[in-house]
Design a protein around this motif. Structure first.
Motif, PDB file in Angstrom:
ATOM      1  N   ALA A  15       0.784  -1.192  -0.024  1.00  0.00           N
ATOM      2  CA  ALA A  15      -0.033  -0.072   0.062  1.00  0.00           C
ATOM      3  C   ALA A  15       0.882   1.420  -0.091  1.00  0.00           C
ATOM      4  O   ALA A  15       0.550   2.162  -0.685  1.00  0.00           O
ATOM      5  CB  ALA A  15      -0.891   0.052   1.186  1.00  0.00           C
ATOM      6  N   MET A  16       2.222   1.256   0.811  1.00  0.00           N
ATOM      7  CA  MET A  16       2.933   2.398   0.845  1.00  0.00           C
ATOM      8  C   MET A  16       3.700   2.587  -0.626  1.00  0.00           C
ATOM      9  O   MET A  16       3.764   3.650  -1.088  1.00  0.00           O
ATOM     10  CB  MET A  16       3.821   2.239   1.964  1.00  0.00           C
ATOM     11  N   ARG A  17       3.984   1.362  -1.019  1.00  0.00           N
ATOM     12  CA  ARG A  17       4.851   1.432  -2.270  1.00  0.00           C
ATOM     13  C   ARG A  17       3.683   2.125  -3.308  1.00  0.00           C
ATOM     14  O   ARG A  17       4.154   2.879  -4.302  1.00  0.00           O
ATOM     15  CB  ARG A  17       5.161   0.182  -2.554  1.00  0.00           C
ATOM     16  N   ARG A  18       2.446   1.692  -3.591  1.00  0.00           N
ATOM     17  CA  ARG A  18       1.538   2.067  -4.630  1.00  0.00           C
ATOM     18  C   ARG A  18       1.221   3.343  -4.218  1.00  0.00           C
ATOM     19  O   ARG A  18       1.223   4.194  -5.275  1.00  0.00           O
ATOM     20  CB  ARG A  18       0.337   1.191  -4.383  1.00  0.00           C
ATOM     21  N   ALA A  19       0.967   4.043  -3.055  1.00  0.00           N
ATOM     22  CA  ALA A  19       0.931   5.454  -2.934  1.00  0.00           C
ATOM     23  C   ALA A  19       2.124   6.245  -3.479  1.00  0.00           C
ATOM     24  O   ALA A  19       1.770   7.281  -4.149  1.00  0.00           O
ATOM     25  CB  ALA A  19       0.464   5.678  -1.522  1.00  0.00           C
ATOM     26  N   LYS A  20       3.143   5.759  -3.376  1.00  0.00           N
ATOM     27  CA  LYS A  20       4.308   6.569  -3.590  1.00  0.00           C
ATOM     28  C   LYS A  20       4.370   6.497  -5.171  1.00  0.00           C
ATOM     29  O   LYS A  20       4.675   7.602  -5.854  1.00  0.00           O
ATOM     30  CB  LYS A  20       5.476   5.935  -2.925  1.00  0.00           C
ATOM     31  N   ASN A  21       4.247   5.605  -5.801  1.00  0.00           N
ATOM     32  CA  ASN A  21       4.099   5.172  -7.114  1.00  0.00           C
ATOM     33  C   ASN A  21       3.035   6.108  -7.784  1.00  0.00           C
ATOM     34  O   ASN A  21       3.222   6.709  -8.816  1.00  0.00           O
ATOM     35  CB  ASN A  21       3.927   3.586  -7.712  1.00  0.00           C
TER      36      ASN A  21
END
Length: 88
Positions: A15-21
């Motif tokens: 979820a954190m990686r997706r938000a950053k991307n």
């Protein structure tokens, strides 16, 4: 929601990686849109300045593996072609 502890952690990090991307891709799209808008308005100098910024963001996105390096090259080429069309 998964039961295994490592899977629970994976869901959180995903979820954190997706938000950053999503944020990074949005910044790239915004920079590209600014170049396109400047070209549409006929501002050659502004478009060239914005093109440098957009190319930098696109290169950073490729370096961070948001998309493939050939995709980055293609995006930069398309933007440059639009900017160069103003000088003719």
């Amino acid at each position: 929601m998964p039961n295994i502890k490592s899977s629970i952690l994976s869901v959180k990090t995903d979820a954190m990686r997706r938000a950053k991307n999503v944020s990074a891709k949005s910044a790239i799209k915004t920079a590209s849109r600014k170049v396109i808008d400047a070209v549409a308005a006929g501002n050659a100098e502004e478009a060239k300045a914005l093109l440098v910024i957009a190319c930098k963001k696109i290169d950073q996105g490729a370096a961070n593996r948001l998309f493939h390096k050939n995709c980055a090259a293609r995006r930069k080429s398309r933007l440059a072609r639009r900017v160069n069309s103003l000088s003719k």
